[in-house]
Write an enzyme that holds these catalytic residues in place. Structure first.
Site, mmCIF file in Angstrom:
data_model
loop_
_atom_site.group_PDB
_atom_site.id
_atom_site.type_symbol
_atom_site.label_atom_id
_atom_site.label_comp_id
_atom_site.label_asym_id
_atom_site.label_seq_id
_atom_site.Cartn_x
_atom_site.Cartn_y
_atom_site.Cartn_z
ATOM 1 N N GLY A 16 88.389 29.936 46.019
ATOM 2 C CA GLY A 16 87.331 29.401 45.160
ATOM 3 C C GLY A 16 87.466 27.908 44.976
ATOM 4 N N GLY A 18 85.440 25.980 43.060
ATOM 5 C CA GLY A 18 84.715 25.519 41.881
ATOM 6 C C GLY A 18 85.584 24.573 41.073
ATOM 7 N N PHE A 19 85.232 24.395 39.803
ATOM 8 C CA PHE A 19 85.991 23.460 38.967
ATOM 9 C C PHE A 19 87.465 23.844 38.864
ATOM 10 C CE2 PHE A 19 81.605 22.891 37.365
ATOM 11 C CZ PHE A 19 81.493 21.534 37.574
ATOM 12 N N GLY A 20 87.760 25.138 38.713
ATOM 13 C CA GLY A 20 89.141 25.574 38.533
ATOM 14 C C GLY A 20 89.968 25.429 39.794
ATOM 15 N N VAL A 84 86.163 35.921 50.716
ATOM 16 C CA VAL A 84 87.339 36.702 50.300
ATOM 17 C C VAL A 84 86.955 38.175 50.220
ATOM 18 C CG1 VAL A 84 88.988 37.131 48.453
ATOM 19 C CG2 VAL A 84 88.346 34.784 49.044
ATOM 20 N N GLU A 175 67.937 25.284 28.822
ATOM 21 C CA GLU A 175 67.659 24.231 29.799
ATOM 22 C C GLU A 175 66.530 24.630 30.733
ATOM 23 O OE1 GLU A 175 72.168 22.382 29.636
ATOM 24 O OE2 GLU A 175 71.639 23.787 31.222
ATOM 25 N N ASP A 305 86.323 31.395 35.057
ATOM 26 C CA ASP A 305 85.481 32.450 34.494
ATOM 27 C C ASP A 305 85.955 33.854 34.828
ATOM 28 O OD1 ASP A 305 83.900 30.474 33.528
ATOM 29 O OD2 ASP A 305 82.211 30.806 34.890
ATOM 30 N N ALA A 320 82.947 24.306 32.429
ATOM 31 C CA ALA A 320 83.712 23.549 33.417
ATOM 32 C C ALA A 320 85.023 22.981 32.852
ATOM 33 C CB ALA A 320 82.845 22.436 34.008
#
Lengths: 432, 432
Positions: A16, A18-20, A84, A175, A305, A320
């Protein structure tokens, strides 16, 4: 086996980007490890601005950036584009559609997807917004609805096509509702001859008592008022009980005819817990110990998450900054273990604040005791989001698109691309 | 029937919102007619820059613009997104997937698609480049090939993945070959750990004796030399005789193993001639009279790449200025007839010149007796293309992306999106 280099250093495999996951890789930049970062896309996507791709302000390339390029100066990382498929804990390999990847440390940072709370049959009728493909698909549905409304002779069909229902009153729902209202009331208005896009109904439906429940009630009320002033009908305390191709039904029996429904009501963790055969919580998140490692497997970490932290760490939101902090922590733990130093113990989450934008000149910001609304909140929101984008080019492109949108109320990326995939959505012409 | 307004003025129906169709609509801005402009997309695409979307310099939204918005100030136009399915000449209606549209004047401006010269079975293995979907799909294939080459252990597979074959030595083939060479030799180089993208083979294959046959031989020779200096292998006089998922075969028997083939060798007209039951030429183009009307049907016109002009008008190339001039002519004919004035007679094509870009600081320009190459030609090419883009926003965005690309050699839109559709292409992970 995807292991082209003879390795002697500990192998860290991160699933992954993403941010993590990205933060773990960056945090190990100067550690003597060999990192393989796996993602099914070749890019890191800045999810907080996805709704602006869905509503035609930004292009995908404005908020996504090749992972390879982000990490190109970091010699100890190999990037692999792969899906994965599981984890073989006995063999210590991550299983992917491109082969198995051996690890000494494994970090699962595979994020979350939409949750329909047991109603997965709603998914085709009310798509959610989690990646670039979702965003361009949603953009397609919103724009095609106006095209079809312009062409139809039938008044009931036209009303249905011009009714947009956003389900879920968290930041994403708020949003999206604000952005769809601006599309209808400003950007499209001069361009149609037979319909007036300003007559579009935009509904924001929230099951709970108020919008933005993580914010103080005063800011929720402000958001509610601002959306109504923008022409959004806000319904709170109204759970959705049915959803089909042409309507949603609310508790109490009200039925709203609508071609375009958008799901922003809940997320479900990725399958990380199942891959590991580990315990999961109600949202499907994999339970981890206070240092973010899986119980009984100190070499396996879960961040972002898809991680369920022990209750004594307090609530950690799915945003995030939380994923990045978990990434930092895991990088520090791995670096310490590899270096033979005492590892930092429990993860501690520091909550910086909450932001949500509503529309032009309107956002809510809560930072400690500071609360901002209106133009100030909106400007703050914009500066923060541009600041956290990856790369000078994307910061510049997003800022220019926003400036242009602010001055002209036009949206630069009003393109209907791709093929219809949602059976309930208005259909554009098929591609030949 | 898609005819929501009671019409009393002559109805002009235009199929196709490319350069030709758009120009007809614009040319009738002040005429007392009701225009319906039909296109299967909601946007007008600036085809000359499509290859830059395919090679990740520009985003789709930089070169495409909603047709509705382009014509929003023109009161006598209705835009309809629909797929044309035929013409009912007796009923005087254009048949579409959104219903039949009655016309008094019909203009078919539906362009061209790829031609495989009787080898349509090659199409899945060597896709062409005609619209935005083609471009993002090609971008996917090129970028996935590098991703897969990085991951494979097998040297033969890696060579095949890093061999890019562009078939056809006209402007599109030259532009693609140069751009793919720049992607491999500059943009991607720092980002890969196991492969050196600079070792990629890029082949440009032309059946005829020289590249860019419409240019003077001196400029063809310059183009040949420049491409070779950029690392492109140029093979002229070598027709392709076979094409499959993993190779192409040239006349004489040479077989080139390659995962990614791109077709730039020929175009075939849209089905306009068939819809009308009119006579077509070898390329499938609909024969028209000297005023661009169809023989025996003075109310039906064909313009652009799908029109075959009578030989006495001389050769008219398949380029944007030619389509626009035909559009102007048809608009003038219709306006004159509606106004009861004598219509202009035969169409006369004025050739302004030919341009083709090769790569950084290299292009060929032939305008009358003026010939430019190198930096001057390249700068001229850039200025002309920015100038002809629709809308200040797109001009600014394209110019900024080019400046950024020039300064950094990076490409901003390196995103792998969509699903693999080409069975011969390297496959990325499937989306879930």
């Amino acid at each position: 086996m995807v292991d082209p280099v003879q390795r002697t250093r500990p192998r860290v495999v991160i699933a992954g980007a993403g941010f993590g996951g990205l933060q773990v890789a960056r945090g190990l930049a100067s550690s003597p490890v060999d990192i393989t970062l796996v993602d099914r896309h070749n890019y890191h996507c800045f999810q907080p601005l996805l709704y602006q791709v869905a509503t035609a302000v930004l292009s995908p390339a404005d908020i996504a950036w090749p992972v390879r390029h982000i990490l190109s100066r970091q010699d100890n990382v190999t990037m692999l584009m792969a899906q994965v498929e599981g984890v073989d804990r006995a063999a210590r390999t991550l299983l992917t559609d491109q082969g198995a990847i051996p690890y000494d440390f494994l970090v699962l940072a595979t994020g979350a997807t939409h949750s329909y709370f047991g109603h997965d049959d709603w998914a085709p009728f009310a798509p959610g917004l989690k990646d670039i493909e979702d965003a361009t698909q949603l953009r397609r549905e919103i724009l095609v609805a106006f095209e079809r409304a312009e062409a139809t002779q039938d008044e009931a069909t036209r009303r249905k096509l011009l009714t947009f229902v956003i389900i879920g009153g968290g930041p994403t729902g708020v949003e999206l509702a604000g952005a769809v209202a601006e599309v209808a009331r400003h950007s499209l208005t001069p361009d149609f001859k037979h319909i007036d896009p300003r007559t579009a109904r935009i509904l924001l439906i929230e099951a709970g008592e108020r919008l933005l429940p993580v914010f103080p009630p005063k800011l929720s009320a402000y958001t509610h008022r601002r959306l109504e002033a923008m022409g959004v009908e806000v319904l709170t305390g109204r759970p959705v009980v049915a959803c089909s191709g042409d309507h949603v039904e609310l508790a109490g029996g009200e039925r709203i005819m609508s071609s375009t429904k958008i799901w922003a009501a809940g997320v479900r963790a990725s399958a990380a817990g199942q891959w590991l055969g580990a315990e999961t919580d109600r949202a499907g998140r994999c339970r981890v110990d206070a240092d973010l490692a899986v119980a009984g497997a100190p070499e396996i970490f879960v961040v972002g998450d898809t991680a369920a932290l022990p209750p004594e760490l307090g609530p950690v939101p799915g945003i995030a900054p939380a994923a990045k902090q978990m990434g930092d922590h895991v990088a520090a733990v791995i670096a310490a273990r590899v270096g033979g130093r005492p590892a930092p113990g429990r993860f501690r989450y520091r909550h910086a604040g909450d932001l949500a934008t509503i529309g032009r000149n309107a956002a809510v910001v809560k930072l400690g005791r500071l609360e901002l609304t209106g133009f100030l909140g909106w400007a703050f929101w914009g500066v923060v989001h541009v600041y956290f984008l990856v790369g000078a080019r994307n910061r510049f492109a997003v800022a220019m698109n926003w400036l242009w949108n602010y001055l002209t109320r036009q949206r630069a990326a009003r393109l209907i691309t791709g093929k219809p995939s949602n059976p309930g959505a208005p259909q554009g012409p098929s591609e030949v």
